[in-house]
Write an enzyme that holds these catalytic residues in place. Sequence first.
Site, mmCIF file in Angstrom:
data_model
loop_
_atom_site.group_PDB
_atom_site.id
_atom_site.type_symbol
_atom_site.label_atom_id
_atom_site.label_comp_id
_atom_site.label_asym_id
_atom_site.label_seq_id
_atom_site.Cartn_x
_atom_site.Cartn_y
_atom_site.Cartn_z
ATOM 1 N N ASP A 369 0.908 -1.058 0.216
ATOM 2 C CA ASP A 369 0.171 -0.038 -0.048
ATOM 3 C C ASP A 369 0.879 1.304 0.065
ATOM 4 O O ASP A 369 0.714 2.374 -0.815
ATOM 5 C CB ASP A 369 -1.074 0.157 1.160
ATOM 6 C CG ASP A 369 -2.342 0.284 0.685
ATOM 7 O OD1 ASP A 369 -2.900 -0.098 -0.355
ATOM 8 O OD2 ASP A 369 -3.184 0.370 1.801
ATOM 9 N N ASP A 429 -9.231 -2.828 1.866
ATOM 10 C CA ASP A 429 -9.069 -2.371 3.313
ATOM 11 C C ASP A 429 -9.824 -2.869 4.280
ATOM 12 O O ASP A 429 -9.959 -2.767 5.449
ATOM 13 C CB ASP A 429 -9.189 -0.883 3.205
ATOM 14 C CG ASP A 429 -8.196 -0.248 2.479
ATOM 15 O OD1 ASP A 429 -6.898 -0.681 2.617
ATOM 16 O OD2 ASP A 429 -8.449 0.866 1.736
#
Length: 560
Positions: A369, A429
């Site tokens: 990420d 997420d």
Amino acid sequence: MTTLILFIVVCSSLWIDKVACDNDAHIYYSGSQTSYPDKKWSDHFCITYNPKFHSLSTKVNTATVYDLVDLSRDPGCHLSNAYNNNTNVTDKVVAIARGNCTFTEKARVAQDHGAAGILIVSSDMVNPGANQTSDYDTINIVVASIRTADFVDIMKEGPDVEVKLVALGARGLDFTVIIIGVLAVSCVAVGGFWAGKTSTSDSKKSTQIAAGKPAGKTGDSDDADDSDEEPDISITAVIVFFLLVCTFLVLLYFFYDYLVYVVIIMFCLAGTIGLFACLEPLCRRIPWEARLPSNRIPLLRQRPLYRDIILGVLCLGVAVVWGIERKARFAWIVQDILGFAFCVNMLKTLRLPNLKICVVLMVLLFFYDIFFVFITPYITSSGESVMVKVATGGSAGSSSGEQIPMVFKVPHLWTACYGVQFSLLGFGDIVVPGLLISYNHRFDVKMTTKRIPIYFISTVIAYAVGLLITFVALYLMGKGQPALLYLVPCTLGTTFVIGCLRGEARSLWAGISKQRNTAKPQSEINTGAPVTTVKSADQSSSDGSSDGGSESRLLINTRK
């Protein structure tokens, strides 16, 4: 299929807000034909601009006044004749046509002739970008875009038109992020709870089988077909999965216009399966057990129940409606419903065997990420974040007009210049931290059934805190945030702290199946499993004599 869908999901692990809104601006205009001189700067249209070239004032009173030069019949490229007719463009805004050359070329030519900015007239609104990051250092004029119809209305004010370009600026707090936060927390809570409930049902079936009883319905089991076996997932498999995720994200960046349709089809299939899996336990309560007759149709040979067939068709219909109307105003509602069901089903179905695998997976995706959001702008020639561009519509030059559907979308309460703007939270997420939360709840219910699920409750709260930190960082930095940067430390850290305080860190790390195997001999004794003892010949002989004597005494006593 499940693995393919999972790594497509992980590709979209990002929380974005105010993406396109930072480029919105207004153009106020005034000319000789202005009807009301006392309201000189009241009329305006929407434009888009690139603040990386040159910023704009956010207040009308302090904005610079520019003369507008109409060269909209020429694209303003190097070989054009727009600036060769003794036209004075010094310190003025030049209106030019869209044309075939790049925005950087148009801006550099105008800057070389002394212009203060360019206004690109186009039938469709565009966001003018640079060819490469270094262009932002060499070009220092306003680069903006306006729709053709709006420009024509401005030029009706006469030949001498003055304009002010005013940025809209930040909108402040928008409560749509609260809605997305509630969706995300609810999703991991429901999925994690369901995963633990499934484990409880599996444990009851295993106990019945060990006791020699038929494994019938346990009363509270809505997942009778789920297996009690823990998956055998190695660290090597996790690393291979991680490399596939990275590869697919890069492919999406370069071939977005083609692969986005593959993702849309996968989302429709996954959404159908997820919605069916979430509604099927409710459908079981309908007292209708009629089945399809015997047949040779490949998908119907198992003679499914009519109620399941009807439910499957309805779920598929919801996905098809979204697929056809995915650009409609209401499409985000259907997308969020399908996404919620999909994420819950993934968390209920996928089982990580131990905390070690959870840590390896989450740490790899933590750095994934960070790299694709914060590092890639220094690598790509245009200065774009690979993750942000994929999540919001592909790399520069994308013509599909499609968006990755693996996100929760909630529209802003305010209206932007062109179209509705959304807050986005990627499914990655939710699913990635949710797998840890699901594992923690299964650990809670299988290790000790009569206690508060402390790991589950604590990590759900930690997940909510991580989302709150992401939200704060989003507004402080004003750009898309890699949510796993905040969610991974919060959820993993909470799990380790509680494990150490309770003295269960090693059990968490080793996994549920190993811990259960360690306790297996005792459970067999408790359930009355037979114990076999190997005896020597002498022992057998003496035992036989004893048995014989006992038998003789029994006969004597009987005769008496």
